[in-house]
Each structure stands twice: as C-alpha cells, then as structure tokens.
Design an enzyme around this catalytic site. Structure first.
Site, short mmCIF file in Angstrom:
data_model
loop_
_atom_site.label_atom_id
_atom_site.label_comp_id
_atom_site.label_asym_id
_atom_site.label_seq_id
_atom_site.Cartn_x
_atom_site.Cartn_y
_atom_site.Cartn_z
N THR A 46 129.06 98.60 46.57
CA THR A 46 127.86 97.97 46.03
C THR A 46 126.78 97.81 47.10
OG1 THR A 46 129.27 96.72 44.53
CG2 THR A 46 127.01 95.96 44.78
N TYR A 109 130.16 95.99 32.34
CA TYR A 109 129.33 96.13 31.14
C TYR A 109 130.14 96.27 29.85
CZ TYR A 109 125.32 97.33 28.21
OH TYR A 109 124.37 97.33 27.24
N TYR A 135 139.13 96.07 42.93
CA TYR A 135 137.98 95.26 43.33
C TYR A 135 137.60 94.36 42.17
CZ TYR A 135 133.19 94.29 45.08
OH TYR A 135 132.03 93.70 45.50
N ARG A 140 129.41 90.44 39.14
CA ARG A 140 128.70 91.69 38.88
C ARG A 140 129.21 92.41 37.63
NH1 ARG A 140 125.30 93.74 42.71
NH2 ARG A 140 125.32 92.76 44.77
N LYS A 164 140.41 93.68 46.59
CA LYS A 164 139.27 92.95 47.16
C LYS A 164 138.92 91.88 46.14
CE LYS A 164 134.45 93.41 48.62
NZ LYS A 164 133.27 94.31 48.74
N ILE A 206 136.67 92.50 53.28
CA ILE A 206 135.68 93.57 53.25
C ILE A 206 134.34 92.86 53.18
CG2 ILE A 206 134.71 95.52 51.97
CD1 ILE A 206 137.57 96.17 51.06
#
Length: 293
Positions: A46, A109, A135, A140, A164, A206
């Site tokens: 990202t 989404y 992740y 997000r 993550k 990370i």
C-alpha cells in the site's frame, strides 16, 4: 524457511516532479535500508502507491529494488486484491522471480464473509510457489480477518507462514498470537503498537516509519525481541510523535515528506493523494532537526 523476523519496511515508490518513477531515488532509499539495520524489504504494498502504478511501472519497481538489493536482504512482494482468479494468475515463477515471499491483503470492497476470506487464501496458497504472509488491515479493506480464520489458514497450509496484523487492536493481536502455531509469524502492521506486539510474542513489524528512521526503529524491535523492555520503550517514546505525524494526513504523504527532509527523494505523490500540508511539513522538519540518533 525464509527469516522474516525483525524489521521489514513497506517501501515507497518515489516520484520525480512530473510524477514519473524516480529511479535514482528508489536506489538511494533501498541502500539506506540496507545500510541501517533493516532486515527485509516489502515491495509494491500500500505504501508504494501500488493502486496508481501501471503494470509496466510495477515491473520497473521490482527490477530496480531487486538489482539494488543485490540479494542482500529478503524481498517480499505485495500480491493481493479482490479478484481471486486474477491474483492466482499472477503467481507464476516468472512474475515472482527474485522474491522470497508474498504479502497478500484480505479482499477489499467485496466484503466477503470469513468463509470467503478462507477460500480466497486457500486458492492463493494452493497456487503460490512462495511462502505467504497474510495481511489484515480492516481500516482499508472494510473486512476484519478474525483470529479464528487466521488460525485456520495457518494450520491448513504450511506455506502460509505469517500475518501482517494491522487492525490496530492489541487484544486481537494477542488472540492471533495465542491461537496460531508457535512458528507462525505474527507481524505488526501498526508502527505505534509494534513494541507491545513484539513483547506479547510477535515476530516484528512491517513498518512505514522504519524506512525513515531505520537504525532507531530496528534497534527498538531488536531490543523488544531480546526482552530489554526499558531500553526499547525509551526509543519507542522518542519516535512516537513522528509516528503520529507521518500518518496525520495519510500514508505515504507523511513518510515522503520525511524523505524530502532527509534528501532521499521528493515528496511527490499521485492523485488522489496529495502532499503533506505546510503545517505538517513544519512539524516533521522540527522533529528531524532535533532528533537524537
């Protein structure tokens, strides 16, 4: 097994003033990580503004980072999205050449169920020739991978080696650590709670801020892994204001502003992102000018 403990960084993609990839700046940024204690690099996540890069530009970034890294640090490639079939199609040896693992975000989404998330990563695990880091970043994606789902994936597929975890929830992070196998890597995706996650049994981070302050942040993580708590927290509290600053107006506008002051790159970002405001620029500049390494 690839060693992804310690401090990884989610690399930015630096741009020139006309918004093209700044090749020399990317090389400088990679060298800055290698020379200052970072343990591995994450490419096209990202923070790289991956969503605004063309396929040709993504290949260019991969090549530049791989060549500049020259095999010195492990490389993790971001390969994620909300079209399972399209992701699986990317998991070819040619596309993954030079990389040691992939980082794959929960589908965004579409808002899948937990079973949908499981089936999505099942398809990726069965297709991937490389180890996989999950992740989880619900801020997000709008969907939270529950600890039970992460544990189920960890126990079902040997090539899913870690997660993550970026829900920003210490209770959830501890639950993931408790429910997954001992050798499963629970990696912080939130700079501010990296140290408590490490002390709770996490494998590292990370990070975004670590690429701007690699020596300090990686030292903090290493001290945490060694259970040298007081020394680690001393660094944490020194860095905490800057962690707030770099996310105040979104990522990667903040860290790119840091790079401008460090003379590593411009602060250019691509729309719909915009550069840091004058007020934020001044706060970052003041912090850097007084930072004690």
């Amino acid at each position: 097994m690839i060693n992804l403990k310690g401090t990884g960084v989610a690399l930015v993609t630096p741009f020139t003033s006309d918004k093209n990839i700044d090749v020399e700046a990317l090389k400088r940024i990679v060298a800055y990580q290698k020379n200052n204690g970072i343990d591995y690099l994450v490419v096209l996540g990202t923070t790289a503004e991956n969503a605004t890069l063309s396929e040709e530009e993504k290949e260019q970034v991969k090549q530049i980072v791989s060549e500049e890294n020259n095999g010195e640090l492990p490389l993790v490639l971001g390969v994620g999205g909300n079209n399972t079939k399209a992701i699986v199609a990317q998991l070819t040896p040619e596309n993954l050449k030079g990389f040691d693992a992939i980082l794959s975000v929960a589908p965004y989404y579409n808002k899948p169920t937990q079973e949908g998330i499981y089936q999505h990563f099942k398809a990726i695990a069965e297709a991937s020739p490389l180890p996989i880091l999950l992740y989880n970043v619900p801020g997000r994606t709008s969907v939270n991978m529950q600890p039970e789902t992460i544990a189920r994936l960890a126990s079902s597929f040997s090539n899913i080696i870690g997660v993550k975890e970026a829900a920003g929830d210490m209770v959830q992070a501890m639950e993931v650590i408790a429910k997954t196998p001992k050798d499963f890597l629970v990696i912080s995706g939130d700079d501010m709670i990296t140290l408590p996650m490490v002390l709770a049994g996490g494998a590292g981070v990370i990070s975004v801020i670590a690429q701007g302050f690699p020596t300090a942040f990686s030292t903090m993580v290493n001290l945490g892994l060694q259970r040298k708590v007081d020394e680690a927290y001393q660094i944490h509290y020194q860095l905490a204001p800057m962690i707030d600053y770099i996310f105040e107006e979104g990522n990667p506008a903040g860290i790119k502003n840091v790079f401008k002051h460090l003379e590593l790159s411009t602060e250019e970002v691509r729309l719909p992102l915009v550069k840091a405001s004058t007020a934020l620029n001044d706060k970052i500049n003041t912090y850097i000018s007084t930072f004690k390494k």
